[in-house]
Each structure stands twice: as structure tokens, then as C-alpha cells.
Design a protein around this motif. Sequence first.
Motif, short mmCIF file in Angstrom:
data_model
loop_
_atom_site.label_atom_id
_atom_site.label_comp_id
_atom_site.label_asym_id
_atom_site.label_seq_id
_atom_site.Cartn_x
_atom_site.Cartn_y
_atom_site.Cartn_z
N ASP A 39 0.87 -1.18 0.00
CA ASP A 39 0.00 0.00 0.00
C ASP A 39 0.90 1.24 0.00
N ILE A 40 1.14 1.78 -1.19
CA ILE A 40 2.08 2.89 -1.34
C ILE A 40 1.39 4.21 -1.03
N TYR A 41 1.96 4.96 -0.10
CA TYR A 41 1.46 6.29 0.22
C TYR A 41 2.02 7.32 -0.75
N ALA A 42 3.33 7.23 -1.03
CA ALA A 42 3.99 8.17 -1.95
C ALA A 42 5.40 7.68 -2.22
N PRO A 43 6.01 8.12 -3.33
CA PRO A 43 7.44 7.84 -3.51
C PRO A 43 8.24 8.68 -2.52
N ALA A 44 9.35 8.14 -2.07
CA ALA A 44 10.26 8.95 -1.25
C ALA A 44 11.05 9.85 -2.18
N THR A 45 11.01 11.14 -1.92
CA THR A 45 11.66 12.14 -2.76
C THR A 45 12.44 13.11 -1.89
N PRO A 46 13.32 13.92 -2.47
CA PRO A 46 14.08 14.89 -1.67
C PRO A 46 13.16 15.80 -0.86
N PRO A 91 11.73 5.40 -14.07
CA PRO A 91 11.56 5.06 -12.65
C PRO A 91 11.19 3.60 -12.48
N GLY A 92 11.69 3.00 -11.43
CA GLY A 92 11.37 1.60 -11.16
C GLY A 92 11.40 1.35 -9.67
N GLY A 93 11.84 0.16 -9.27
CA GLY A 93 11.92 -0.15 -7.85
C GLY A 93 12.87 0.79 -7.14
N GLY A 94 12.54 1.14 -5.92
CA GLY A 94 13.38 2.06 -5.17
C GLY A 94 12.73 2.46 -3.86
N MET A 153 4.91 5.40 -8.63
CA MET A 153 6.09 4.86 -9.31
C MET A 153 6.56 5.82 -10.40
N SER A 154 5.62 6.43 -11.13
CA SER A 154 5.99 7.34 -12.21
C SER A 154 6.64 8.62 -11.68
N LYS A 155 6.37 8.97 -10.41
CA LYS A 155 6.92 10.19 -9.82
C LYS A 155 8.17 9.92 -9.00
N ALA A 156 8.61 8.66 -8.97
CA ALA A 156 9.82 8.31 -8.21
C ALA A 156 11.03 9.02 -8.82
N THR A 157 11.90 9.54 -7.98
CA THR A 157 13.07 10.29 -8.44
C THR A 157 14.38 9.54 -8.24
N LEU A 168 16.47 5.40 7.16
CA LEU A 168 16.71 6.75 6.64
C LEU A 168 17.28 6.62 5.24
N PHE A 169 16.72 7.35 4.28
CA PHE A 169 17.25 7.39 2.92
C PHE A 169 18.06 8.68 2.74
N VAL A 170 19.26 8.56 2.16
CA VAL A 170 20.14 9.71 1.92
C VAL A 170 20.60 9.68 0.47
N GLU A 171 20.52 10.82 -0.19
CA GLU A 171 20.97 10.88 -1.59
C GLU A 171 22.49 10.76 -1.67
N VAL A 172 22.96 9.92 -2.59
CA VAL A 172 24.39 9.80 -2.89
C VAL A 172 24.56 10.01 -4.39
N PRO A 173 25.71 10.49 -4.84
CA PRO A 173 25.90 10.76 -6.27
C PRO A 173 26.01 9.49 -7.09
#
Length: 474
Positions: free
Chosen positions: A2-9, A350-353, A385-389, A450-455
Motif C-alpha cells: 500500500d504505497i502512500y507516496a514515492p520517497a523524494t528529496p 523510474p522503477g523499484g526504489g 512509481m511514475s513520480k519516483a526520483t 533513513l534514505f540519503v541521496e548519494v551521487p
Amino acid sequence: MDIYAPATPGKGIEVMDDEQIDEAVKYLETARIDGKCKFVPASGAASRMFKDIFAGMETPNDSVRKLSDNITKFAFYSPEAFDGKTNVASALLTEDGLGYGSKPKGVLKFHRYGNETRTALAEHLVEGQEYMRNEDGSVNLVITISPEHRDLFEKALKDVQEEYERRYGVRYKVEFTYQDKETDTVAVTPDNKLFLKDDGEVLKRPAGHGALIYNLNNVKEELVSIKNIDNVCVERMLPVTARYKKALMGRALQLRDRIFGYIYALDQIASSEVVNPMSSVLQAYMAVQEDVYATDEVQELCNEIEAFLRDELCIVMPESKDCKSRALELRAKLDRPIRVCGMVRNLGEPGGGPYIIKDKDGGTSLQILESVQINPDDKKAMEAMSKATHFNPVDIVCCIKDHNGDKFDLTRYVDEEAGFISSKSYQGRELKALELPGLWNGAMSDWNTLFVEVPVETFNPVKVVLDLLRPAHQ
């Protein structure tokens, strides 16, 4: 799911600036850590890495032609192995040649440095000394392998260990471990009957990388870095990889210490009201009267913890029936293993993430989902899924000991319902295979995340052999 939203910055993914990265690295350097360990999933042969080369062995295809045209650029090239050979694919893959078609990725030569070549295993040793060195100069690695490949891995380790220990001034402690046979699962036919082998026995198969939670559960060190065997780069790019890995470790320790502080504060309230000092934590909480938890001071602490969980970890708590229940539920939510996961910006489809999920109890949490966990008939899920970054590169740091220094039993935090059914074959016969929840999917479902952006520069996997022609491997 049950997806609430993609995790985004800003909503599920933390984006650190240079100052915050420096602070996290400094925190790592000064924090108390009960040992560090590098955990490397490396089971299975590299057959998928050469799928296109196998397909073009008899009649060359584009992949084989590209392999042939660039053969001298690969670390596994030598004049003896390839010069004068009319079938480069055969020279690479068959037992008459290098036999790479049946060997595991970890022992394949990935990179060349002048006269020196390095396997994927060797590069993990080099990475390990850069950011996983313990105070006593040791570097601990746990590498999951298949039993039939043990001799190959031990030889690959022996070839470089003594030289690298001298070169980098470290001592390597490497443990090779197997997926537990007790975790094997049954297979069924396409029409869901038990799959029987020729001898009439039910076919049982390894249950996917989710079974490795049992291997991870045996790790004795507190801070664990997880990275797949094929995700390495040449040494000149290591400073970027190491900086962000240290930042992830620092953030994990910052998170750990803040959570421990909250647990300590809650436990102080309970213990101050209990006469028997030998009471367990749960007994202490149950003995405290409701009015103690209803005080402004305790409610302010609970408000602060709820805000921390919501703002930092995207955890929204379900409503509690009373103040005492609220404190107990918050403590239970805090007292879990911690993982900080690097996330890379998705430059393709966008795909799994990373996603924010609605849990069974009505709250929310951060989860890593494979695309097969997303219902294609659910419009809301497909929109998310389409809005996943970002996507999951498997760049994970774990804290697996509690506030008392005792190791968590990681098997208690698995979502047993999040299994996979995959299509496989056995001796040419189609079958459905049951896989356990993936290591970073359902097997870590109930961790604090916790998700953290990495390059993207930190993500350099070798999924097919031609990936070795990319700049990160040359």
C-alpha cells in the motif's frame, strides 16, 4: 504494497550539503563503535553477466563484436588467452579458455593497473581499508558465497591478502559464509503442483538474497556496510565513494545516538516509579500508573519523539488509546535495528526504489520496493512509481546493536508476508520458485530507516561484461 507516496528529496530522502557531510564524517571519527564490518553478497555464478556473449558464441551478435573489438581493454585480456583465437567468446567463457562462464563475479578480473590486475574481491579489500578500518588496524569482511566456489574465492584472497596488508598497513579478517540450506524453499510447476525431480524428490531451491538476513544476523560487529560484489570502481574514484560511505556511517551513528537518548529518557521515567530495581523494562513500564505518563513533561517528550519519527524517518504513528500506551508504543518503535540507505537519482525510467508505505497498523514507514511489489492495476501505486526520483543502488549502513550493546535478533524484524514468486527452470522444465523477502526489502521491513541521496558516481555495478568498458572500470 500500500504505497502512500514515492520517497523524494525533502519527503523521505535526505539531501546533505558539504557542511552536513563533513559533520557526519567527523561524527564517525569520534563516535563509540563496537566494531565495523563490510558485508558483501557474492553468491551465484556470473552467467547472467555473459548472457549476450553466450547467445552470440556460435553466430556473433553486437555484444560479441564489441567484446572482440575492445578485448585488449579488459583486465582479463592476455595475449596467451586471446591472440590468434577466432572465437573470442569461447576463449572467455568455456573451460578450454578462461572458464568465466561458470565462475562467480567475485573472482573475475575487473580492473587493470599497469602490470597489476584486480578481481572484484580485491577491489572490496581495497575499499575496506579506505573506510571500514577498525581502531586496531583490522578490516573485517563477511562475504556470502556458494559452497562450490569456496576454493576460487580462497585462492583469489590468498593471491592479494599479504601484499595488500603490507601496502595499506592493515590486517584483513575475511569470513566466507553460505546461505543456510535450512532456508531453501520448495518449487512448484506452472500449474502449482509440487515440482518433483526425476528421483521423485521435491525440488528445493535457495530462497534468494532474503535468506542472507540469517548470515547478517551472525555478524558480531555493531556497524555494518552492505554493498554488492559487482559494485566497485577503479581506485582513482575511491575518494568519492569513501566520502559518501563515511557520511552514511556518520548519519547512522547520529541517528543511533539520538534514538538511544530517547529510549534512555523514557526508561528513566519508568524506572523512577518502580520499587523493584530488578524489574525488566516491560515490567517497569507496566507497573507505572497512567497519571505519571499524563504529565506535561512526559507528553512533551512523547511529542518530540513523534515529531522526530515523522520528520526524520517518515514514520507516522497510529493513534494510541492512552498516554501510557503511547509511551510504550513509541519505545517499541525506537528500539529496532537502524539502516541508512544511499539512494541515487534515477536517470532513466523510474522503477523499484524508495517509497513511503502505509503499514498494517495504519502508520507509515520508509521501504525499498522492487518493481514486482508494485501492483500494475493500482492507479495510485503506478502514479507514485511514475513520480519516483531515485533508485536503490544497495549502498546500506546498518547499526545492529541496541542501547545496552546487545545485538538485535534481526529475524524478528522481517515481514514474512513479503515473499517473491519468480519464474525459473530446472533441466529445461519451467517452474515457479518461492523466494524469501529480499534482504533490503521485506527482510529489513521493521527497521528504522533513513534514505540519503548519494551521487551516481558511487554506483558502478557490472551487470554485463561490457560494463567493464565504462570509465569507472578503465
